[in-house]
Design a protein around this motif. Structure first.
Motif, PDB file in Angstrom:
ATOM      1  N   GLY A  23      37.124  45.660  32.454  1.00 22.43           N
ATOM      2  CA  GLY A  23      38.629  45.433  32.602  1.00 22.43           C
ATOM      3  C   GLY A  23      39.154  45.472  34.089  1.00 22.43           C
ATOM      4  O   GLY A  23      40.153  44.982  34.185  1.00 22.43           O
ATOM      5  N   LYS A  24      38.487  45.986  35.028  1.00 24.92           N
ATOM      6  CA  LYS A  24      38.982  46.060  36.315  1.00 24.92           C
ATOM      7  C   LYS A  24      38.811  44.716  36.954  1.00 24.92           C
ATOM      8  O   LYS A  24      39.817  44.149  37.804  1.00 24.92           O
ATOM      9  CB  LYS A  24      38.397  47.057  37.164  1.00 24.92           C
ATOM     10  CG  LYS A  24      38.654  47.140  38.652  1.00 24.92           C
ATOM     11  CD  LYS A  24      39.927  47.596  38.907  1.00 24.92           C
ATOM     12  CE  LYS A  24      40.219  47.817  40.542  1.00 24.92           C
ATOM     13  NZ  LYS A  24      41.662  47.066  40.927  1.00 24.92           N
ATOM     14  N   LYS A  25      37.859  44.080  36.952  1.00 17.07           N
ATOM     15  CA  LYS A  25      37.355  42.837  37.700  1.00 17.07           C
ATOM     16  C   LYS A  25      38.166  41.521  37.137  1.00 17.07           C
ATOM     17  O   LYS A  25      38.412  40.569  37.768  1.00 17.07           O
ATOM     18  CB  LYS A  25      36.016  42.685  37.944  1.00 17.07           C
ATOM     19  CG  LYS A  25      35.234  43.604  38.598  1.00 17.07           C
ATOM     20  CD  LYS A  25      33.906  43.044  39.175  1.00 17.07           C
ATOM     21  CE  LYS A  25      33.287  44.428  39.710  1.00 17.07           C
ATOM     22  NZ  LYS A  25      32.770  43.968  41.007  1.00 17.07           N
ATOM     23  N   LEU A  26      38.591  41.482  36.006  1.00 13.78           N
ATOM     24  CA  LEU A  26      39.056  40.259  35.025  1.00 13.78           C
ATOM     25  C   LEU A  26      40.476  39.946  35.606  1.00 13.78           C
ATOM     26  O   LEU A  26      40.647  38.902  36.082  1.00 13.78           O
ATOM     27  CB  LEU A  26      39.210  40.526  33.542  1.00 13.78           C
ATOM     28  CG  LEU A  26      37.795  40.239  32.934  1.00 13.78           C
ATOM     29  CD1 LEU A  26      38.071  40.613  31.310  1.00 13.78           C
ATOM     30  CD2 LEU A  26      37.264  38.751  33.047  1.00 13.78           C
ATOM     31  N   PRO A  27      41.248  40.884  35.884  1.00 17.37           N
ATOM     32  CA  PRO A  27      42.548  40.702  36.659  1.00 17.37           C
ATOM     33  C   PRO A  27      42.331  40.221  38.108  1.00 17.37           C
ATOM     34  O   PRO A  27      42.967  39.195  38.397  1.00 17.37           O
ATOM     35  CB  PRO A  27      43.528  41.930  36.560  1.00 17.37           C
ATOM     36  CG  PRO A  27      42.724  42.749  35.402  1.00 17.37           C
ATOM     37  CD  PRO A  27      41.342  42.295  35.423  1.00 17.37           C
ATOM     38  N   ASP A  28      41.581  40.905  38.850  1.00 14.06           N
ATOM     39  CA  ASP A  28      41.418  40.263  40.151  1.00 14.06           C
ATOM     40  C   ASP A  28      40.628  38.766  40.154  1.00 14.06           C
ATOM     41  O   ASP A  28      41.124  37.907  40.984  1.00 14.06           O
ATOM     42  CB  ASP A  28      40.204  41.257  40.930  1.00 14.06           C
ATOM     43  CG  ASP A  28      40.863  42.731  40.997  1.00 14.06           C
ATOM     44  OD1 ASP A  28      42.020  42.724  40.998  1.00 14.06           O
ATOM     45  OD2 ASP A  28      40.081  43.532  41.215  1.00 14.06           O
ATOM     46  N   ALA A  29      39.767  38.452  39.160  1.00 17.04           N
ATOM     47  CA  ALA A  29      39.217  37.334  39.034  1.00 17.04           C
ATOM     48  C   ALA A  29      40.360  36.261  38.643  1.00 17.04           C
ATOM     49  O   ALA A  29      40.331  35.170  39.269  1.00 17.04           O
ATOM     50  CB  ALA A  29      38.062  37.295  38.019  1.00 17.04           C
ATOM     51  N   ALA A  30      40.920  36.558  37.886  1.00 16.41           N
ATOM     52  CA  ALA A  30      42.274  35.560  37.333  1.00 16.41           C
ATOM     53  C   ALA A  30      43.223  35.289  38.589  1.00 16.41           C
ATOM     54  O   ALA A  30      43.764  34.232  38.477  1.00 16.41           O
ATOM     55  CB  ALA A  30      42.838  36.193  36.106  1.00 16.41           C
ATOM     56  N   ARG A  31      43.439  36.494  39.072  1.00 19.95           N
ATOM     57  CA  ARG A  31      44.380  36.344  40.465  1.00 19.95           C
ATOM     58  C   ARG A  31      43.881  35.347  41.476  1.00 19.95           C
ATOM     59  O   ARG A  31      44.627  34.405  42.045  1.00 19.95           O
ATOM     60  CB  ARG A  31      44.619  37.707  40.848  1.00 19.95           C
ATOM     61  CG  ARG A  31      45.994  37.629  41.574  1.00 19.95           C
ATOM     62  CD  ARG A  31      46.463  39.235  42.113  1.00 19.95           C
ATOM     63  NE  ARG A  31      46.483  40.156  40.965  1.00 19.95           N
ATOM     64  CZ  ARG A  31      45.742  40.933  40.631  1.00 19.95           C
ATOM     65  NH1 ARG A  31      44.694  41.545  41.387  1.00 19.95           N
ATOM     66  NH2 ARG A  31      45.958  41.762  39.680  1.00 19.95           N
ATOM     67  N   GLY A  32      42.652  35.506  41.625  1.00 19.22           N
ATOM     68  CA  GLY A  32      41.878  34.842  42.701  1.00 19.22           C
ATOM     69  C   GLY A  32      41.948  33.246  42.195  1.00 19.22           C
ATOM     70  O   GLY A  32      42.124  32.416  43.079  1.00 19.22           O
ATOM     71  N   LEU A  33      41.565  33.024  41.112  1.00 19.09           N
ATOM     72  CA  LEU A  33      41.620  31.796  40.362  1.00 19.09           C
ATOM     73  C   LEU A  33      42.986  30.949  40.416  1.00 19.09           C
ATOM     74  O   LEU A  33      43.091  29.850  40.975  1.00 19.09           O
ATOM     75  CB  LEU A  33      40.973  31.639  39.038  1.00 19.09           C
ATOM     76  CG  LEU A  33      40.827  30.293  38.306  1.00 19.09           C
ATOM     77  CD1 LEU A  33      39.701  29.671  38.964  1.00 19.09           C
ATOM     78  CD2 LEU A  33      40.377  30.527  36.853  1.00 19.09           C
ATOM     79  N   GLY A  34      44.166  31.857  40.271  1.00 15.65           N
ATOM     80  CA  GLY A  34      45.098  31.169  40.202  1.00 15.65           C
ATOM     81  C   GLY A  34      45.678  31.003  41.611  1.00 15.65           C
ATOM     82  O   GLY A  34      46.338  29.849  41.762  1.00 15.65           O
ATOM     83  N   ARG A  35      45.241  31.643  42.660  1.00 17.85           N
ATOM     84  CA  ARG A  35      45.716  31.282  43.996  1.00 17.85           C
ATOM     85  C   ARG A  35      44.784  30.169  44.396  1.00 17.85           C
ATOM     86  O   ARG A  35      45.527  29.255  45.053  1.00 17.85           O
ATOM     87  CB  ARG A  35      45.124  32.508  44.916  1.00 17.85           C
ATOM     88  CG  ARG A  35      46.141  33.634  44.718  1.00 17.85           C
ATOM     89  CD  ARG A  35      45.698  34.727  45.863  1.00 17.85           C
ATOM     90  NE  ARG A  35      46.461  35.884  45.686  1.00 17.85           N
ATOM     91  CZ  ARG A  35      46.048  37.140  45.795  1.00 17.85           C
ATOM     92  NH1 ARG A  35      44.815  37.342  45.942  1.00 17.85           N
ATOM     93  NH2 ARG A  35      46.730  38.344  45.521  1.00 17.85           N
ATOM     94  N   SER A  36      43.689  30.018  43.987  1.00 17.66           N
ATOM     95  CA  SER A  36      43.002  28.780  44.426  1.00 17.66           C
ATOM     96  C   SER A  36      43.480  27.684  43.883  1.00 17.66           C
ATOM     97  O   SER A  36      43.424  26.653  44.427  1.00 17.66           O
ATOM     98  CB  SER A  36      41.512  28.988  43.769  1.00 17.66           C
ATOM     99  OG  SER A  36      40.723  30.150  44.620  1.00 17.66           O
ATOM    100  N   MET A  37      43.763  27.700  42.394  1.00 18.43           N
ATOM    101  CA  MET A  37      44.398  26.560  41.803  1.00 18.43           C
ATOM    102  C   MET A  37      45.990  25.987  42.596  1.00 18.43           C
ATOM    103  O   MET A  37      45.882  24.821  42.776  1.00 18.43           O
ATOM    104  CB  MET A  37      44.804  26.617  40.359  1.00 18.43           C
ATOM    105  CG  MET A  37      43.568  27.003  39.560  1.00 18.43           C
ATOM    106  SD  MET A  37      42.564  25.450  39.279  1.00 18.43           S
ATOM    107  CE  MET A  37      43.640  24.835  38.094  1.00 18.43           C
ATOM    108  N   ARG A  38      46.807  26.856  42.880  1.00 18.93           N
ATOM    109  CA  ARG A  38      47.788  26.869  43.692  1.00 18.93           C
ATOM    110  C   ARG A  38      47.533  25.924  44.942  1.00 18.93           C
ATOM    111  O   ARG A  38      48.144  25.141  45.336  1.00 18.93           O
ATOM    112  CB  ARG A  38      48.521  27.975  43.861  1.00 18.93           C
ATOM    113  CG  ARG A  38      49.439  28.379  42.707  1.00 18.93           C
ATOM    114  CD  ARG A  38      50.525  29.441  43.054  1.00 18.93           C
ATOM    115  NE  ARG A  38      49.647  30.520  43.626  1.00 18.93           N
ATOM    116  CZ  ARG A  38      49.446  31.849  42.874  1.00 18.93           C
ATOM    117  NH1 ARG A  38      49.479  31.837  41.573  1.00 18.93           N
ATOM    118  NH2 ARG A  38      49.078  32.750  43.494  1.00 18.93           N
ATOM    119  N   ILE A  39      46.750  26.506  45.836  1.00 19.47           N
ATOM    120  CA  ILE A  39      46.272  26.021  47.043  1.00 19.47           C
ATOM    121  C   ILE A  39      45.694  24.606  46.832  1.00 19.47           C
ATOM    122  O   ILE A  39      46.183  23.423  47.545  1.00 19.47           O
ATOM    123  CB  ILE A  39      45.005  26.793  47.904  1.00 19.47           C
ATOM    124  CG1 ILE A  39      45.842  28.140  48.128  1.00 19.47           C
ATOM    125  CG2 ILE A  39      44.613  26.046  48.956  1.00 19.47           C
ATOM    126  CD1 ILE A  39      44.793  29.207  48.544  1.00 19.47           C
TER     127      ILE A  39
END
Length: 84
Positions: A23-39
């Motif tokens: 449960g801890k790593k999924l939000p972090d992974a989703a946040r990182g994926l979102g940042r990468s997609m925006r960039i």
């Protein structure tokens, strides 16, 4: 129909991801994926605007003349020989 069209398939995928990553790593992974997609999206937009601007500008061409180009040769000095 494919496997991902069913709501049960999405539930199974979510449970497997939760078990694998926790449960801890999924939000972090989703946040990182979102940042990468925006960039990535902003870089693609920037490349499109740069490509449009460069296509409209005329490219400079070499000037062709009938006259030969005057080229001067320079002899190396004594200081050049000593440093080499």
């Amino acid at each position: 129909m494919g496997l991902t069209h069913s709501p049960w398939a999405w539930i199974v995928i979510a449970v497997v991801l939760l078990i694998l990553f926790g449960g801890k790593k999924l939000p972090d992974a989703a946040r990182g994926l979102g940042r990468s997609m925006r960039i990535f999206k902003s870089e693609m937009d920037e490349m499109k605007t740069e490509g449009d601007g460069k296509a409209a500008a005329p490219k400079p061409q070499a000037q062709v003349t009938d006259q030969p180009i005057d080229v001067q040769t320079v002899q190396p000095s004594e200081a050049d020989h000593k440093s080499a």
